[in-house]
Every structure is written in C-alpha cells, then in structure tokens.
Enzyme design. Sequence first.
Site, PDB file in Angstrom:
ATOM      1  N   LYS A  23       8.007 -29.118  -9.700  1.00 31.38           N
ATOM      2  CA  LYS A  23       8.993 -28.045  -9.846  1.00 31.38           C
ATOM      3  C   LYS A  23       8.633 -27.070 -10.952  1.00 31.38           C
ATOM      4  O   LYS A  23       8.750 -25.848 -10.776  1.00 31.38           O
ATOM      5  CB  LYS A  23      10.378 -28.639 -10.092  1.00 31.38           C
ATOM      6  CG  LYS A  23      11.462 -27.577 -10.221  1.00 31.38           C
ATOM      7  CD  LYS A  23      12.853 -28.155 -10.240  1.00 31.38           C
ATOM      8  CE  LYS A  23      13.145 -28.948 -11.487  1.00 31.38           C
ATOM      9  NZ  LYS A  23      14.587 -29.260 -11.619  1.00 31.38           N
ATOM     10  N   GLY A  86      16.447 -40.704 -17.754  1.00 30.17           N
ATOM     11  CA  GLY A  86      17.430 -39.795 -18.312  1.00 30.17           C
ATOM     12  C   GLY A  86      16.863 -38.905 -19.403  1.00 30.17           C
ATOM     13  O   GLY A  86      15.750 -39.110 -19.908  1.00 30.17           O
ATOM     14  N   ASP A 110      12.378 -25.852 -16.387  1.00 29.06           N
ATOM     15  CA  ASP A 110      12.724 -25.078 -15.193  1.00 29.06           C
ATOM     16  C   ASP A 110      13.769 -24.008 -15.486  1.00 29.06           C
ATOM     17  O   ASP A 110      14.441 -23.526 -14.574  1.00 29.06           O
ATOM     18  CB  ASP A 110      13.224 -26.003 -14.080  1.00 29.06           C
ATOM     19  CG  ASP A 110      14.523 -26.717 -14.441  1.00 29.06           C
ATOM     20  OD1 ASP A 110      14.891 -26.708 -15.638  1.00 29.06           O
ATOM     21  OD2 ASP A 110      15.172 -27.282 -13.536  1.00 29.06           O
ATOM     22  N   ASN A 233      16.432 -25.391  -8.954  1.00 24.87           N
ATOM     23  CA  ASN A 233      16.449 -26.653  -8.218  1.00 24.87           C
ATOM     24  C   ASN A 233      16.171 -26.482  -6.731  1.00 24.87           C
ATOM     25  O   ASN A 233      16.015 -27.480  -6.021  1.00 24.87           O
ATOM     26  CB  ASN A 233      17.804 -27.353  -8.398  1.00 24.87           C
ATOM     27  CG  ASN A 233      18.008 -27.836  -9.820  1.00 24.87           C
ATOM     28  OD1 ASN A 233      17.243 -28.640 -10.326  1.00 24.87           O
ATOM     29  ND2 ASN A 233      19.035 -27.314 -10.475  1.00 24.87           N
ATOM     30  N   LYS A 369     -16.092  -0.929  -3.490  1.00 24.58           N
ATOM     31  CA  LYS A 369     -16.241  -2.140  -4.299  1.00 24.58           C
ATOM     32  C   LYS A 369     -17.433  -1.984  -5.243  1.00 24.58           C
ATOM     33  O   LYS A 369     -18.521  -1.585  -4.826  1.00 24.58           O
ATOM     34  CB  LYS A 369     -16.423  -3.352  -3.383  1.00 24.58           C
ATOM     35  CG  LYS A 369     -16.711  -4.657  -4.102  1.00 24.58           C
ATOM     36  CD  LYS A 369     -18.142  -5.080  -3.817  1.00 24.58           C
ATOM     37  CE  LYS A 369     -18.465  -6.382  -4.538  1.00 24.58           C
ATOM     38  NZ  LYS A 369     -19.925  -6.669  -4.446  1.00 24.58           N
ATOM     39  N   HIS A 381     -12.568   8.843   5.547  1.00 29.84           N
ATOM     40  CA  HIS A 381     -12.143   8.032   6.688  1.00 29.84           C
ATOM     41  C   HIS A 381     -13.084   6.857   6.917  1.00 29.84           C
ATOM     42  O   HIS A 381     -14.304   7.004   6.886  1.00 29.84           O
ATOM     43  CB  HIS A 381     -12.122   8.840   8.008  1.00 29.84           C
ATOM     44  CG  HIS A 381     -11.909  10.294   7.877  1.00 29.84           C
ATOM     45  ND1 HIS A 381     -10.661  10.847   7.848  1.00 29.84           N
ATOM     46  CD2 HIS A 381     -12.783  11.327   7.759  1.00 29.84           C
ATOM     47  CE1 HIS A 381     -10.767  12.160   7.729  1.00 29.84           C
ATOM     48  NE2 HIS A 381     -12.044  12.473   7.666  1.00 29.84           N
ATOM     49  N   ALA A 398     -17.256   9.727   8.016  1.00 32.14           N
ATOM     50  CA  ALA A 398     -16.498   8.646   8.640  1.00 32.14           C
ATOM     51  C   ALA A 398     -17.430   7.638   9.296  1.00 32.14           C
ATOM     52  O   ALA A 398     -18.429   7.997   9.910  1.00 32.14           O
ATOM     53  CB  ALA A 398     -15.540   9.219   9.676  1.00 32.14           C
ATOM     54  N   TYR A 405     -26.046  -6.019   1.078  1.00 34.62           N
ATOM     55  CA  TYR A 405     -26.290  -7.464   0.965  1.00 34.62           C
ATOM     56  C   TYR A 405     -27.330  -7.881   1.996  1.00 34.62           C
ATOM     57  O   TYR A 405     -27.177  -7.617   3.196  1.00 34.62           O
ATOM     58  CB  TYR A 405     -24.968  -8.211   1.193  1.00 34.62           C
ATOM     59  CG  TYR A 405     -25.031  -9.707   1.021  1.00 34.62           C
ATOM     60  CD1 TYR A 405     -25.552 -10.274  -0.139  1.00 34.62           C
ATOM     61  CD2 TYR A 405     -24.546 -10.551   2.013  1.00 34.62           C
ATOM     62  CE1 TYR A 405     -25.590 -11.652  -0.302  1.00 34.62           C
ATOM     63  CE2 TYR A 405     -24.576 -11.932   1.859  1.00 34.62           C
ATOM     64  CZ  TYR A 405     -25.105 -12.478   0.697  1.00 34.62           C
ATOM     65  OH  TYR A 405     -25.144 -13.844   0.541  1.00 34.62           O
TER      66      TYR A 405
END
Length: 476
Positions: A23, A86, A110, A233, A369, A381, A398, A405
Amino acid sequence: MTALDIIIMAAGKGTRMKSRIPKVLQRLAGRPLLHHVLGQAASLQARRVVVVTGHGATEVEAACAGLAGAGGTFDLKFVRQEPQLGTGHAVQQATPALAGDGTVVVLSGDVPLTQAATLRALVEAGAGERLALLTVRLPNPTGYGRIVRGEGGTVQRIVEHKDANDAERAIDEVYSGIMAVPAQRLAGWLARLTNDNAQGEYYLTDIVSMAVADGVPVAAHCIGDALQVAGVNSPAQLAELERAHQRAQAAALMEQGVRLADPARFDLRDDARSGARGEILCAQDVEIDVGCIFTGRVELGEGARIGAYCHISNATIAAGAVVHPFTHIDGEKAGAHVGEGALIGPFARLRPGAQLGREVHIGNFVEVKNSTLADGAKANHLAYLGDASVGERVNYGAGSITANYDGANKHRTVIEADVHIGSNCVLVAPVTIGAGGTVGGGSTITKDTPPGGLSVARGRQVSIANWKRPAKQAKG
C-alpha cells in the site's frame, strides 16, 4: 525546536487496494505514498527516521534506498514488525533504533498530504514535554478513534471505534494517527500496553490515558482540513487524494498568473525514471489547455502556449513557443529544449536529447530524438530525425528519415544549413548533406553530398505504353 526523531508506520497490507504492490508504494502524483511522508520528515529536519515495515518489507525497503537525507539530513533506518500486532506493537519495534531524547513524531506511511506547517505546529504544541495529538473533526467519524475530553475540555483518552459506546461514537473529533511524544516517556508507556480490547491488539492510543494518569499534559492540535490527515485504503481514496493534490498544484500555478483552461484537468507528477521531482516553472502569460500532464522538471517561457492533452517531461519550452495538442515531449534524463517561437505538433514526439532552436517547426507525426535543429529548420510532416545535426533553415520533407542504427551502433547524420530534403528520402548514417544542397524526393543517400548541388539516388522511371493489367482468372 527540540531534537526530533520520526517513526513511520508502513507495515500494513492494504487488502482493499486489491494490488500486489504494498500500500505505501502506491503512487500519488507519480511518487510512492511513503516517499511523500519521507518528504514530510525531511521538512521537519528530523535527526533520524525509522520506517516500520511488514507486508512487502523487502520491496518497501528497496524503494526507499538512497532517500536518506533527500531534502534533509536524517538517518534512515528500517525495522520489521512480524507479526503485526497493532500500532503500539509497531512503535515498540522502532524505539530501540531511536536516540531516546527529544521528541518522537509518529506518522502514517499512507497519509501523504500532511503539510509541513501542520507538523511543525504539532511539535511545538508538544514542546518536548507534552503528548501532542493531531486531530480533526469529521462529519462521519466511523472507523476512527474518538478524542474523549473531560472537564474543561482536557483530553482524557482515545477510544477506538470498535471499543466505543454509543455516546463515544457520537463524538466527531477523531485522532489522525499522528502524534508527537516526549521520547523519555515513550518507552515506559509502551511497556505498559496490553491487548485487552476488541481487536486483541496493542493500541498506541492507549498511551494517552497513561499520560493523563502520570500527570503529563495532553495537547490536541485540531485542524480544519481533513485531507491533510486522510489515509489511503482503497483505489477510490487514492484517486480522491490525487485530485486534491493536483487541484492544490493547479491553484498555486494560477496564483502565479498561469492560465489553466480547466484546473480540474491538470496533472504534475514526479518522474520515476529520472528521479526528477514534479516541478513546473512558468514565466508570465503562460497558457495551458485541458488534459495536460507534466512530469519531472518543466520550464515554460513567457507567452508559451501548451495545447490540449500534451504530455511534457523534463523539458524547457522557451518564450513564445506553441505546442499544439496531443504532442509528447519527453526529455527523460537527457532533457529536451524547444526554442523561442517554435511551433510543435499536433501529434509530434520529441524524445530525449531533442534540442530545437528559434522558430523551428516540427509538425504532425514527426519524431525527433537526440538531435539538434538550428534556427528556422522545418520538418512539417511524417518524418524521423534521430542522431542528427540539422542546420539553419533546413526543410526536411514528408516521409523522410535518418537511418541511424546499423543493428549494433548508432551513427550521426549532418544536414548543413539551407538544405532541402525532398519527400520520402532515406539518409543512411554516417552521412553529411552539404550546405545549400538539395536531395531529390525518394532518394536513398549513402554517401556525403556536395554543397549547393542536387543529389538523386533512385531507380530511373520507366513508362510502358498500352500496358494491360492482369485479368482475374474465372473461378471453377
């Protein structure tokens, strides 16, 4: 402020989340809940933070690796609560790792939205001598421990919901799960805890009645904002806190003068990949349309306009730039930069290392990139530029791509100033296109081209007169 140690309860399973993820590692604004709470600890300049883990302990501890002192100088330790008996039992596991002096603040892993000012006020209310409780009044307090006050309004004890009688259940002031305890008193109180209650657990809240019996003043710092102490929760509760957090961030931006078309549809998140905190720095007259998501550190220059449903991560958008709808700009760790007056999108994608100069145009379905585009370059484009250096005023047609690579290594393409690349070209790297040159449409360029010339590399067109198409054969 006295010396401060912090215990964070993070052992719960979170059954209602219906998730394999512990959680406290569920994400709010892109960051695990527990990281938000560790940020609260850092804001208090805690000396030591002890995280009590249980369910998913290995995952929780791994997720916090390297966070000690993030934004602060605290020493981070983990202890395991096995089995979970507890809240009092959890704190018992943590106390041997504490210094034993000053104040101990108990937080819940939480509960992500507690403000630093609220916690500082709680610590000041305790002053190292009193037991201080953070409380809130709720219209529906079901499930929470009630604050029982005596004559004069003094706090007498906390009674858990399952142990409360009808009169006590009618009380609307509840304990938040956050307290500040005098460290020198804590160990003695913990040693006196019993599990004689409906849950058969050791309640930390029982130390309140012990403090009263020992003559130690108990202070209740009651706040009006229930979201600050709201826990998670269920997925529904997580979504509610996510929206509350995002509304607060949107409100802060609008206070600075940012125009948000709809503050309810704005998101700013941490970037889990780069580790960058969610932060957006805006100059004057910035406009952000609906549905935009900002991740990591983003800077928007004066007059920048972000269209609807854009996703921008770890990037700088300079003054006057326009990012049209549905554009994805992801700088990740390398960063991305959009220059002044540039036009990006719609449906464009800038990846890590994209560096665009002034008045660059990147149109629909263009991907860039690890490439630099100088002032005035255009790819309007359906194109790809990867590992490329593009000069000023280049027009990139375009359907054209850089083939960067070779199956093992990346190679760069250099396109010098004032080049015109026709449509549907392939530039096979490493290759340089000379300044002022033209590459004819449909060409596959494998060798450097001279400046100022026309380069064409494609099969010669052949036209056959009176050619008949094949006819379909009759069936059967």
